[in-house]
Design an enzyme around this catalytic site. Structure first.
Site, mmCIF file in Angstrom:
data_model
loop_
_atom_site.group_PDB
_atom_site.id
_atom_site.type_symbol
_atom_site.label_atom_id
_atom_site.label_comp_id
_atom_site.label_asym_id
_atom_site.label_seq_id
_atom_site.Cartn_x
_atom_site.Cartn_y
_atom_site.Cartn_z
ATOM 1 N N CYS A 123 1.472 3.867 -3.162
ATOM 2 C CA CYS A 123 0.749 4.506 -3.532
ATOM 3 C C CYS A 123 0.075 5.586 -2.581
ATOM 4 C CB CYS A 123 -0.478 4.051 -4.255
ATOM 5 S SG CYS A 123 -0.159 2.987 -5.756
ATOM 6 N N HIS A 124 0.156 5.032 -1.302
ATOM 7 C CA HIS A 124 -0.418 5.969 -0.071
ATOM 8 C C HIS A 124 0.229 6.629 0.675
ATOM 9 C CE1 HIS A 124 -4.586 4.526 -1.142
ATOM 10 N NE2 HIS A 124 -4.086 3.179 -1.283
ATOM 11 N N CYS A 133 0.799 -1.433 0.144
ATOM 12 C CA CYS A 133 -0.095 -0.042 0.103
ATOM 13 C C CYS A 133 0.957 1.276 0.073
ATOM 14 C CB CYS A 133 -1.037 0.219 1.119
ATOM 15 S SG CYS A 133 -1.667 -1.595 1.557
ATOM 16 N N HIS A 188 6.225 7.456 -18.836
ATOM 17 C CA HIS A 188 7.231 6.612 -18.097
ATOM 18 C C HIS A 188 8.318 6.357 -19.028
ATOM 19 C CE1 HIS A 188 9.407 3.407 -16.054
ATOM 20 N NE2 HIS A 188 8.468 3.784 -14.736
ATOM 21 N N HIS A 219 9.010 11.595 -11.609
ATOM 22 C CA HIS A 219 9.583 10.096 -11.423
ATOM 23 C C HIS A 219 10.669 10.021 -12.215
ATOM 24 C CE1 HIS A 219 9.013 6.024 -10.424
ATOM 25 N NE2 HIS A 219 9.187 5.543 -11.743
ATOM 26 N N MET A 237 -7.792 1.645 -7.387
ATOM 27 C CA MET A 237 -7.543 0.978 -6.225
ATOM 28 C C MET A 237 -7.553 -0.391 -6.815
ATOM 29 S SD MET A 237 -6.897 0.252 -2.747
ATOM 30 C CE MET A 237 -7.430 -0.677 -1.583
#
Ligand code: DHE
Length: 546
Positions: A52-53, A49, A371, A329, A90
């Protein structure tokens, strides 16, 4: 997992911060958990998790999950979300079989607890892990082997915590060197003598390529979780400094490039670029070294800012902060190496920095989740010098003009959009001597697509790409996933190497393609080649040729 969301599954790949003690008192308002349950949930959270969070659950590409939000929702609501996922991105952790109903319930309770904060990692902690295995004065004074080092490849063996050094001429493995867990990238010193690799666990290994058998000469841990390492490249500072950025703690560290001694640590905690709110966990993404100034270009995800870090006087460190966009990124230089192009992936933009002037020159709208890896530079028959990126979230390749002097009308604009095989692209590549652009799609849900690559003819970009069945060419006789990842040229620019990446207990390989004929030229297979992912040619990486 929901295979239609490759980009989410891709981000959900953190390490468990194993061995790290984090005691947590139970929040009296939250549903109770035993200490063992809390520990299990904490591990699942970091592995699945946090990518992302965020470690502190303040939200990054995923929503914030702090108790002020989660306590109100309650267990059944949270369970449904975790089990079935959501259209906003999600993953369906329950119905995909990744988590049992019991684990889904555990996670629903865990995210109502106060997030445990992992420990900080300062100079003392770094120094405690620092080892100079062979001190500089005991190292060779000249190259002690007959390898053509320019054509050496450093190959990440992801799940076994090693890199394989492969002779690009003979395709033989020279050495398998123990490293941190899941080495993310390999970078070279300016001279090309030293190779630096960084694991997800933030362990850096420094390998001396002059040794009879190239091997580790120094190592250090610079945090608990990291992705990037680089070295000083400006004239007069060759092989002087190394730098590494970490995800946790959110910081970067400048080191002595000869020994990895940590010298200066800079925190990245601070305000976000757009709403100018404090963010406690801005992770360091890509780092490159400028060729125009004694500076590192450090890209910070959650704040969406880039630091130009002047290393000419590290006691009086000067940092220029450049506002870009969230969440920065990966990226690479244009062919002149003056402009750095970096993906702001959740803003669907490519940001451009002028490293000579030290400022932002453009923010360009591209497709869904750009990306680029380091991207691909070539001369477009119509638009002149360009740099290109693929996308995780769609099948397009955005081609951007990079020549403001001779082609100002096309500079920093998407001049054309190519159509690849599908979403799930991670890396694209060409070489100044090649007429081809290679586009991988390892995260595409269709195995036919994830196991092959698309090749565009740079002299005829209107033609559809040729599809090369790389995994089939590897001839592996088992049922591994065989994701084909990261095109990388050899020094001469006439071969392209691909990893055929399967699980740890399945066969993997490296397939080498002849760039002229687009036919397979060699397959490197060895029981030691376990989970190969990134592979870096020494000369091209040292000189930023891509
Ligand atoms: Fe990467 C580059 C972060 C998942 C293989 N990856 C990078 C960089 C960053 C990054 C910040 C740029 C470093 C630089 O240039 O200084 N990668 C992340 C993540 O946060 C993410 C999404 C999830 C994670 O938890 O790590 C992630 N990356 C992956 C993978 O799953 C890949 C395919 C396999 C693996 O080894 O884990 C992978 N990343 C790579 C490779 C590069 C890379 C091969 C360098 C490409 C290049 O050509 O320079």
């Amino acid at each position: 997992k929901d295979v239609s969301k490759p980009e989410v599954n891709y981000q959900a790949g953190g390490s468990s911060l194993q061995g790290v003690e984090m005691h947590q008192d139970i929040n009296p308002k939250a549903p109770p958990m035993t200490k063992a349950e809390f520990e299990k949930a904490r591990k699942i959270y970091f592995e699945r998790c946090a990518g992302c969070h965020g470690v502190l659950r303040k939200g990054a590409t995923g929503k914030p999950l702090t108790p002020d939000i989660t306590l109100e929702k309650g267990i059944p609501y949270l369970e449904t979300f975790i089990k079935y996922g959501s259209p906003a991105g999600m993953p369906n952790w329950g119905t995909s079989g990744e988590l049992t109903d019991e684990e889904v319930n555990l996670m629903a309770r865990y995210i109502q607890q106060t997030p445990p904060q992992p420990p900080e990692f300062g100079l003392a902690e770094m120094k405690a892990t620092w080892k100079v295995i062979v001190p500089p004065e005991k190292r060779p004074t000249k190259k002690m082997n007959n390898y053509n080092l320019d054509n050496l490849f450093s190959v990440t063996l992801r799940d076994v915590g090693r890199v394989a050094l492969i002779d690009g001429d003979t395709k033989k493995i020279i050495n398998i060197v123990p490293t941190g867990y899941a080495v993310h990238i390999s970078r070279l010193s300016a001279s090309g003598r030293y190779l630096y690799v960084i694991g997800r666990d933030a362990k850096i290994n420094m390998i001396d390529l002059w040794m009879e058998k190239p091997d580790n000469v120094a190592e250090i841990r610079i945090g608990l979780e990291a992705r990037s390492v680089e070295t000083s490249k400006f004239k007069g500072y060759e092989d002087k400094y190394a730098i590494a950025g970490s995800y946790w703690p959110p910081q970067y560290v400048i080191m002595d490039a000869d020994t990895l001694e940590p010298l200066k640590i800079v925190s990245t905690r601070g305000m976000t670029v757009d709403t100018q709110e404090y963010h406690p966990e801005p992770r360091v993404a890509s780092i490159v070294a400028s060729h125009f100034r004694p500076e590192f270009v450090v890209n910070i995800k959650e704040t969406g800012k880039t630091h130009l870090v002047d290393y000419s006087d590290i006691d009086n460190l000067k940092i220029t902060e450049i506002p870009l966009a969230r969440f920065l990124h990966d990226g690479g230089w244009d062919a002149s190496k003056r402009y750095f192009l970096v993906a702001a992936n959740k803003s669907n933009k490519i940001a451009v920095i002028d490293a000579k002037e030290g400022k932002r020159v453009a923010l360009i709208d591209v497709g869904n989740i750009p990306h680029p890896g380091r991207g691909a530079n070539f001369v477009d028959p119509k638009y002149g010098p360009v740099w290109a990126t693929g996308h995780l979230g769609d099948e397009t390749i955005a081609v951007i003009g990079t020549d403001p002097e001779k082609h100002p009308q096309y500079a920093w604009k998407v001049v054309r959009t190519l159509k690849g095989q599908g979403g799930g692209n991670l890396f694209i590549k060409t070489h100044p001597k090649s007429k081809h652009l290679y586009v991988d799609t390892p995260l595409n849900p269709d195995p036919k697509v994830s196991q092959s690559v698309a090749v565009f003819d740079l002299t005829n970009l209107d033609a559809p790409p040729k599809i090369l069945p790389i995994a089939e060419w590897a001839g592996l006789d088992d049922d591994g996933a065989k994701r084909v990842v990261q095109p990388e040229f050899n020094k001469d620019g006439d071969e392209v190497w691909f990893s055929v990446w399967s699980a740890k207990d399945k066969k993997s390989a490296i397939v080498v393609v002849d760039d002229k004929t687009l036919q397979p030229k060699a397959v490197i297979q060895d029981p030691a080649l376990i989970t190969p992912t990134g592979h870096f040619n020494v000369y091209n990486t040292q000189h930023d040729i891509y």
